[in-house]
Design an enzyme around this catalytic site. Structure first.
Site, short mmCIF file in Angstrom:
data_model
loop_
_atom_site.label_atom_id
_atom_site.label_comp_id
_atom_site.label_asym_id
_atom_site.label_seq_id
_atom_site.Cartn_x
_atom_site.Cartn_y
_atom_site.Cartn_z
N CYS A 122 -5.13 12.40 12.30
CA CYS A 122 -5.95 11.19 12.18
C CYS A 122 -5.96 10.55 13.56
O CYS A 122 -5.39 11.07 14.51
CB CYS A 122 -5.38 10.23 11.13
SG CYS A 122 -3.90 9.45 11.67
N ARG A 148 -0.09 14.27 12.94
CA ARG A 148 0.42 14.08 11.57
C ARG A 148 0.75 15.40 10.85
O ARG A 148 0.21 15.72 9.81
CB ARG A 148 -0.56 13.26 10.74
CG ARG A 148 -1.12 12.00 11.37
CD ARG A 148 -0.13 10.90 11.63
NE ARG A 148 0.43 10.31 10.45
CZ ARG A 148 -0.13 9.31 9.77
NH1 ARG A 148 -1.30 8.86 10.13
NH2 ARG A 148 0.47 8.81 8.71
N ARG A 173 -9.00 -0.23 4.26
CA ARG A 173 -8.11 0.77 3.65
C ARG A 173 -6.78 0.13 3.26
O ARG A 173 -6.13 0.57 2.32
CB ARG A 173 -7.85 1.91 4.65
CG ARG A 173 -9.05 2.74 4.99
CD ARG A 173 -8.66 3.94 5.81
NE ARG A 173 -7.50 4.60 5.22
CZ ARG A 173 -6.75 5.50 5.86
NH1 ARG A 173 -7.03 5.81 7.10
NH2 ARG A 173 -5.73 6.07 5.28
N ASP A 178 4.11 0.20 12.27
CA ASP A 178 2.92 -0.41 11.65
C ASP A 178 2.72 -1.86 12.06
O ASP A 178 1.70 -2.46 11.70
CB ASP A 178 3.00 -0.32 10.12
CG ASP A 178 2.94 1.11 9.65
OD1 ASP A 178 3.24 1.37 8.48
OD2 ASP A 178 2.63 2.00 10.48
N LYS A 200 0.85 -1.20 0.00
CA LYS A 200 0.00 0.00 0.00
C LYS A 200 0.88 1.24 0.00
O LYS A 200 0.65 2.19 -0.75
CB LYS A 200 -0.89 0.00 1.24
CG LYS A 200 -1.56 1.33 1.54
CD LYS A 200 -2.48 1.30 2.74
CE LYS A 200 -1.80 1.49 4.04
NZ LYS A 200 -1.41 2.85 4.36
N ASN A 201 1.93 1.23 0.84
CA ASN A 201 2.72 2.46 1.04
C ASN A 201 3.75 2.71 -0.05
O ASN A 201 4.47 3.70 0.00
CB ASN A 201 3.33 2.46 2.44
CG ASN A 201 2.24 2.55 3.51
OD1 ASN A 201 1.07 2.85 3.20
ND2 ASN A 201 2.58 2.25 4.75
C1 EPZ Z 1 4.12 6.64 6.51
O1 EPZ Z 1 3.36 7.69 7.09
C2 EPZ Z 1 3.15 5.46 6.39
N1 EPZ Z 1 2.04 5.84 5.55
C3 EPZ Z 1 2.65 5.06 7.78
O2 EPZ Z 1 1.86 3.89 7.61
C4 EPZ Z 1 3.85 4.70 8.65
O3 EPZ Z 1 3.39 4.40 9.96
C5 EPZ Z 1 4.80 5.92 8.71
O4 EPZ Z 1 5.20 6.27 7.37
C6 EPZ Z 1 6.05 5.62 9.52
O5 EPZ Z 1 6.72 4.53 8.98
C7 EPZ Z 1 2.20 5.84 4.20
O6 EPZ Z 1 3.27 5.55 3.70
C8 EPZ Z 1 1.01 6.18 3.38
P1 EPZ Z 1 6.22 9.90 8.69
P2 EPZ Z 1 3.98 9.20 7.12
O7 EPZ Z 1 6.21 11.17 7.93
O8 EPZ Z 1 4.82 9.40 5.92
C9 EPZ Z 1 6.32 13.17 12.12
C10 EPZ Z 1 -0.01 2.51 7.83
O9 EPZ Z 1 -0.47 1.97 8.85
N2 EPZ Z 1 6.32 14.15 11.02
O10 EPZ Z 1 7.38 8.97 8.53
O11 EPZ Z 1 2.87 10.14 7.38
C11 EPZ Z 1 5.01 12.39 12.21
O12 EPZ Z 1 4.05 13.10 12.98
C12 EPZ Z 1 0.45 3.96 7.92
O13 EPZ Z 1 0.16 1.97 6.70
C13 EPZ Z 1 6.56 15.50 11.32
O14 EPZ Z 1 6.79 15.86 12.46
O15 EPZ Z 1 4.90 9.09 8.41
C14 EPZ Z 1 5.42 11.11 12.87
O16 EPZ Z 1 5.46 11.31 14.26
C15 EPZ Z 1 0.17 4.59 9.27
N3 EPZ Z 1 6.55 16.40 10.29
C16 EPZ Z 1 6.84 10.86 12.35
O17 EPZ Z 1 7.29 12.14 11.86
C17 EPZ Z 1 6.32 16.02 9.00
O18 EPZ Z 1 6.33 16.90 8.10
C18 EPZ Z 1 6.95 9.86 11.22
O19 EPZ Z 1 6.02 10.26 10.25
C19 EPZ Z 1 6.08 14.66 8.72
C20 EPZ Z 1 6.09 13.74 9.74
#
Ligand code: EPZ
Length: 420
Positions: free
Chosen positions: A116, A121, A399, A307, A22-23
């Site tokens: 969410c 996020r 999803r 995850d 998915k990701n």
């Molecule tokens: C991706 O989300 C995945 N989603 C998530 O999977 C996964 O849990 C996550 O990466 C971490 O591996 C998709 O790929 C669609 P991040 P993403 O940016 O990109 C903070 C699932 O279950 N952050 O790596 O949104 C954020 O709040 C989903 O399949 C900032 O502070 O995750 C988090 O605490 C859930 N500022 C951490 O970084 C930003 O601009 C990691 O988030 C962006 C993120």
């Protein structure tokens, strides 16, 4: 709305085939907007999030046909440069069109995704990176208004308060393919899906190196072409089925997966006492042995993936002894705990740490899904519990898992989908 009705206690046996990731699918579908040539994407999973992303790119101007996990997509002309709120609110990853539209058209108007269930996020790192490339970004009325006709290479560090960011790394990488000159992203995420997106962009004609390390270099300005690209299998779906075998004391073969994408998860299974063997693109899991408590510390790749945290909480709730899970990525990702406790699990939450005292057996109950991985954890708990479990609001699960109950039934699970 729909629910799953599960009769627990059946050992799972047999073989399951893993779907595409998915990701990977979501950013690669968005990244297909970069070229005006027709593309074929293989191994695309049939999931609600993919349907939402396809709806979005179609609104933007893509013509597409999606059959049997094969997506033919062609965005010859852009019809609009906007990702509307009613789509983005359904699926945050819509923000991937931001980087693609800035690269393709020099402008974009994308609704802020909002938080969410699992956390606020933020997307500040996405915006930081895009601004560094020369994009003018204003936030107004809940939308990101971006203009960037002449993007230029830059050195960008994407270290956030919780470490790296998968989304920001990918969004900036996509946009940087159109920047004149070289972009260097440091503190880049190393997840396999980041590598898959970089490989897809290179396949189109981009020049990206370093993917899979914390420093990714993009030489921009190449003309992007056409062809057929196959995305990687879903490592989280793989891990979820492995937990199903471990919890039901079954023995299953997981085909069409990439074991090396799950090294930290495989280590944890072995520590717990689950026999797991990797053979090329197959994992064989034997959950029949004695199991021991362990401690899990969630971390960015190659650490233990957030995850997989909810699924392991379900597993550890029936492993003798006291286990702990420290969730370091998301602020509110223990929502499955209260539902597991309704099934008899003994879990206490202390800030970012869950303490789990394993019980002999869970008992079936009516439980409520709250987010994608929490809903998977509740299904797994139902498979192992005594009696009947009803998991409600399974739209969360739809999803991110393709034909989940069909695949489980093939392994012998007694699970059926019913209307609420
Ligand atoms: C991706 O989300 C995945 N989603 C998530 O999977 C996964 O849990 C996550 O990466 C971490 O591996 C998709 O790929 C669609 P991040 P993403 O940016 O990109 C903070 C699932 O279950 N952050 O790596 O949104 C954020 O709040 C989903 O399949 C900032 O502070 O995750 C988090 O605490 C859930 N500022 C951490 O970084 C930003 O601009 C990691 O988030 C962006 C993120």
């Amino acid at each position: 709305m729909e629910k799953f009705v599960i009769e627990g206690g059946k050992r799972l046996n047999g073989e399951v085939r893993i779907s595409g990731a998915k990701n990977s699918a979501l950013p690669i579908i968005a990244g297909s907007l970069l070229t005006d040539k027709p593309l074929i994407l293989e191994n695309i999973p049939c999931l609600n999030d993919v349907t939402t992303m396809l709806q979005l790119v179609k609104t933007i101007g893509a013509s597409l046909s999606f059959k049997k996990n094969r997506l033919q997509i062609h965005t010859g002309q852009l019809r609009q440069i906007e990702a509307p709120y009613d789509i983005v609110r359904k699926m945050r990853a819509s923000y991937y069109v931001l980087g693609a539209l800035i690269a393709r058209a020099g402008r974009a108007r994308v609704s802020l995704p909002g938080g969410c269930a699992i956390g606020p996020r933020p997307i500040d790192l996405h915006i930081k990176g895009l601004r560094a490339l020369g994009t003018k970004i204003e936030i107004e009325g809940g939308y990101i208004n971006a203009r960037g006709r002449r993007l230029h290479g830059a050195k960008i560090d994407l270290q956030g308060p919780k470490g790296t960011s998968v989304g920001a790394t990918i969004n900036v990488m996509i946009a940087a393919t159109a920047a004149r000159g070289t972009t260097e992203i440091t503190s880049a995420a190393c997840e396999p899906e980041v590598i898959d997106v970089a490989n897809f962009l290179n396949f189109l004609g981009a020049e990206i190196s370093g993917q899979g390390t914390h420093t990714i270099v993009i030489k921009g300005g190449k003309t992007l072409g056409t062809g057929s690209y196959r995305i990687i299998p879903d490592r989280i779906e793989t891990g979820t089925f492995a937990v199903a075998a471990a919890m039901t004391r079954g023995k299953i073969k997981i085909a069409h997966c990439v074991p090396e994408h799950l090294s930290s998860v495989i280590d944890k299974f072995q520590e717990i006492g689950v026999r797991i063997e990797a053979l090329n693109n197959t994992l064989i899991i034997d959950g029949s042995g004695e199991k021991h408590a362990t401690n899990i510390f969630v971390a960015p790749y190659p650490g233990f993936p957030t995850d997989m945290q909810a699924q392991f909480m379900a597993l550890l709730s029936i492993v003798p002894g006291t286990s702990t899970i420290k969730e370091t990525i998301f602020e509110n990702r223990f929502m499955q705990a209260v539902e597991l406790m309704r099934m008899g699990a003994e879990i206490t939450i202390e800030g970012d740490t869950a303490v789990i005292n394993g019980v002999g057996r869970l008992s079936g109950a009516y439980v409520m899904a709250s987010d994608l991985r929490a809903s998977a954890a509740l299904v797994l708990a139902g498979l192992a519990a005594r009696g009947k479990t009803v998991v409600r609001r399974i739209y969360h699960l739809d999803r991110g898992y393709e034909k989940f109950e069909v695949k489980l039934r093939k392994l012998g699970a007694r699970i059926k989908r019913e209307k609420e």
